[in-house]
Design a protein around this motif. Structure first.
Motif, PDB file in Angstrom:
ATOM      1  N   ILE A 212      28.572  12.770  18.704  1.00  0.00           N
ATOM      2  CA  ILE A 212      28.749  13.914  19.605  1.00  0.00           C
ATOM      3  C   ILE A 212      29.966  14.712  19.149  1.00  0.00           C
ATOM      4  O   ILE A 212      29.931  15.941  19.117  1.00  0.00           O
ATOM      5  N   ALA A 213      31.029  14.021  18.786  1.00  0.00           N
ATOM      6  CA  ALA A 213      32.239  14.690  18.299  1.00  0.00           C
ATOM      7  C   ALA A 213      31.919  15.531  17.072  1.00  0.00           C
ATOM      8  O   ALA A 213      32.384  16.675  16.953  1.00  0.00           O
ATOM      9  N   THR A 214      31.105  14.997  16.172  1.00  0.00           N
ATOM     10  CA  THR A 214      30.714  15.745  14.975  1.00  0.00           C
ATOM     11  C   THR A 214      29.884  16.968  15.339  1.00  0.00           C
ATOM     12  O   THR A 214      30.112  18.062  14.831  1.00  0.00           O
ATOM     13  N   VAL A 215      28.932  16.782  16.250  1.00  0.00           N
ATOM     14  CA  VAL A 215      28.051  17.882  16.651  1.00  0.00           C
ATOM     15  C   VAL A 215      28.839  18.988  17.348  1.00  0.00           C
ATOM     16  O   VAL A 215      28.678  20.165  17.047  1.00  0.00           O
ATOM     17  N   ILE A 216      29.704  18.605  18.274  1.00  0.00           N
ATOM     18  CA  ILE A 216      30.435  19.584  19.081  1.00  0.00           C
ATOM     19  C   ILE A 216      31.642  20.152  18.329  1.00  0.00           C
ATOM     20  O   ILE A 216      32.057  21.277  18.569  1.00  0.00           O
TER      21      ILE A 216
ATOM     22  N   TYR B  50      10.140  15.914  12.320  1.00  0.00           N
ATOM     23  CA  TYR B  50       9.698  16.514  13.573  1.00  0.00           C
ATOM     24  C   TYR B  50       9.307  15.438  14.586  1.00  0.00           C
ATOM     25  O   TYR B  50       9.774  15.451  15.733  1.00  0.00           O
ATOM     26  N   GLN B  51       8.465  14.498  14.166  1.00  0.00           N
ATOM     27  CA  GLN B  51       8.001  13.441  15.072  1.00  0.00           C
ATOM     28  C   GLN B  51       9.162  12.591  15.573  1.00  0.00           C
ATOM     29  O   GLN B  51       9.186  12.190  16.740  1.00  0.00           O
ATOM     30  N   ALA B  52      10.127  12.327  14.717  1.00  0.00           N
ATOM     31  CA  ALA B  52      11.255  11.473  15.090  1.00  0.00           C
ATOM     32  C   ALA B  52      12.230  12.169  16.037  1.00  0.00           C
ATOM     33  O   ALA B  52      12.878  11.520  16.858  1.00  0.00           O
ATOM     34  N   ASN B  53      12.336  13.484  15.957  1.00  0.00           N
ATOM     35  CA  ASN B  53      13.378  14.201  16.690  1.00  0.00           C
ATOM     36  C   ASN B  53      12.897  15.087  17.829  1.00  0.00           C
ATOM     37  O   ASN B  53      13.694  15.475  18.674  1.00  0.00           O
TER      38      ASN B  53
ATOM     39  N   ILE C 129      20.568  13.390   9.485  1.00  0.00           N
ATOM     40  CA  ILE C 129      19.675  14.517   9.767  1.00  0.00           C
ATOM     41  C   ILE C 129      19.565  14.752  11.266  1.00  0.00           C
ATOM     42  O   ILE C 129      19.479  15.883  11.724  1.00  0.00           O
ATOM     43  N   ALA C 130      19.616  13.664  12.061  1.00  0.00           N
ATOM     44  CA  ALA C 130      19.536  13.804  13.519  1.00  0.00           C
ATOM     45  C   ALA C 130      20.745  14.570  14.049  1.00  0.00           C
ATOM     46  O   ALA C 130      20.601  15.444  14.916  1.00  0.00           O
ATOM     47  N   THR C 131      21.935  14.276  13.533  1.00  0.00           N
ATOM     48  CA  THR C 131      23.141  14.992  13.955  1.00  0.00           C
ATOM     49  C   THR C 131      23.020  16.469  13.607  1.00  0.00           C
ATOM     50  O   THR C 131      23.363  17.343  14.409  1.00  0.00           O
ATOM     51  N   TRP C 132      22.522  16.762  12.432  1.00  0.00           N
ATOM     52  CA  TRP C 132      22.324  18.141  11.992  1.00  0.00           C
ATOM     53  C   TRP C 132      21.341  18.854  12.931  1.00  0.00           C
ATOM     54  O   TRP C 132      21.591  19.983  13.362  1.00  0.00           O
ATOM     55  N   ILE C 133      20.263  18.182  13.291  1.00  0.00           N
ATOM     56  CA  ILE C 133      19.269  18.783  14.190  1.00  0.00           C
ATOM     57  C   ILE C 133      19.855  18.975  15.588  1.00  0.00           C
ATOM     58  O   ILE C 133      19.600  19.994  16.231  1.00  0.00           O
TER      59      ILE C 133
ATOM     60  N   THR D 151      18.415  23.012   2.123  1.00  0.00           N
ATOM     61  CA  THR D 151      19.858  23.189   1.946  1.00  0.00           C
ATOM     62  C   THR D 151      20.675  22.149   2.711  1.00  0.00           C
ATOM     63  O   THR D 151      21.903  22.204   2.687  1.00  0.00           O
ATOM     64  N   PHE D 152      20.004  21.209   3.384  1.00  0.00           N
ATOM     65  CA  PHE D 152      20.711  20.151   4.116  1.00  0.00           C
ATOM     66  C   PHE D 152      21.523  19.340   3.116  1.00  0.00           C
ATOM     67  O   PHE D 152      21.024  18.850   2.117  1.00  0.00           O
ATOM     68  N   ARG D 153      22.842  19.186   3.398  1.00  0.00           N
ATOM     69  CA  ARG D 153      23.769  18.597   2.430  1.00  0.00           C
ATOM     70  C   ARG D 153      24.021  17.104   2.630  1.00  0.00           C
ATOM     71  O   ARG D 153      24.826  16.520   1.922  1.00  0.00           O
ATOM     72  N   ASN D 154      23.383  16.485   3.599  1.00  0.00           N
ATOM     73  CA  ASN D 154      23.563  15.049   3.866  1.00  0.00           C
ATOM     74  C   ASN D 154      25.005  14.668   4.168  1.00  0.00           C
ATOM     75  O   ASN D 154      25.416  13.544   3.913  1.00  0.00           O
ATOM     76  N   GLU D 155      25.787  15.584   4.712  1.00  0.00           N
ATOM     77  CA  GLU D 155      27.161  15.268   5.113  1.00  0.00           C
ATOM     78  C   GLU D 155      27.175  14.499   6.434  1.00  0.00           C
ATOM     79  O   GLU D 155      28.173  13.906   6.790  1.00  0.00           O
TER      80      GLU D 155
END
Length: 165
Positions: A134-138, A12-15, A58-62, A51-55
């Motif tokens: 960004i490509a991964t997120v979008i 939370y603090q980091a993101n 964590i920042a990209t996932w958030i 359930t976060f799979r580390n693919e």
């Protein structure tokens, strides 16, 4: 349980600062709505952290959760069609001030005229997220993101310089 809470607090603090800025960008600077959306994002993160799979990082996932949450809000409220909210926000700010501040306000007004996808791309770019992430997120290829970022930047430059919102 205590270890999970501690881990979540670190995340939370980091993101949070980036999440709130992205949310603010999606809702035309509406601070309260941005805070509500950021809270919703972190509720989702808390619920799904196990359930976060580390693919991806964590920042990209958030970021993905943030973009999806903001887009869902826009669709629900049709907030992006409410030009009066943007005008009201602009009018409440003092007209006098440094020209850099005025240009920044103008840039965000121009950003809010972009499509939802392009707005998401440029807000992530402004956050300093690498284009590959960004490509991964979008969900686009890296090359497509590079081209879009270039076109979006050109469009925003013209908009800011020509007062063409």
């Amino acid at each position: 349980m205590k270890q999970e809470a501690s881990h979540f607090e670190e995340i939370y603090q980091a993101n949070y600062p980036r999440v709130i800025r992205i949310c603010r960008g999606y809702v035309n600077g509406d601070e309260q709505l941005a805070k509500d959306l950021a809270q919703e994002v972190f509720i989702k993160v808390w619920r799904c952290l196990a359930t976060f799979r580390n693919e991806s990082s964590i920042a990209t996932w958030i970021y993905r959760i943030t973009v999806n949450t903001c887009l869902l809000q826009l669709r629900k409220k049709k907030y992006h069609n409410n030009a009066k909210a943007l005008e009201t926000y602009s009018e409440t700010e003092e007209e006098e001030g440094p020209s850099k501040e005025k240009q920044l306000k103008k840039m965000y007004q121009c950003i809010n005229t972009l499509s939802e996808e392009n707005r998401g791309i440029i807000l992530l770019e402004l956050e300093g997220l690498p284009q590959k992430e960004i490509a991964t997120v979008i969900g686009f290829s890296h090359e497509a993101i590079r081209v879009r970022v270039h076109r979006i930047k050109n469009s925003l430059t013209k908009c800011v310089q020509n007062d063409g919102i």
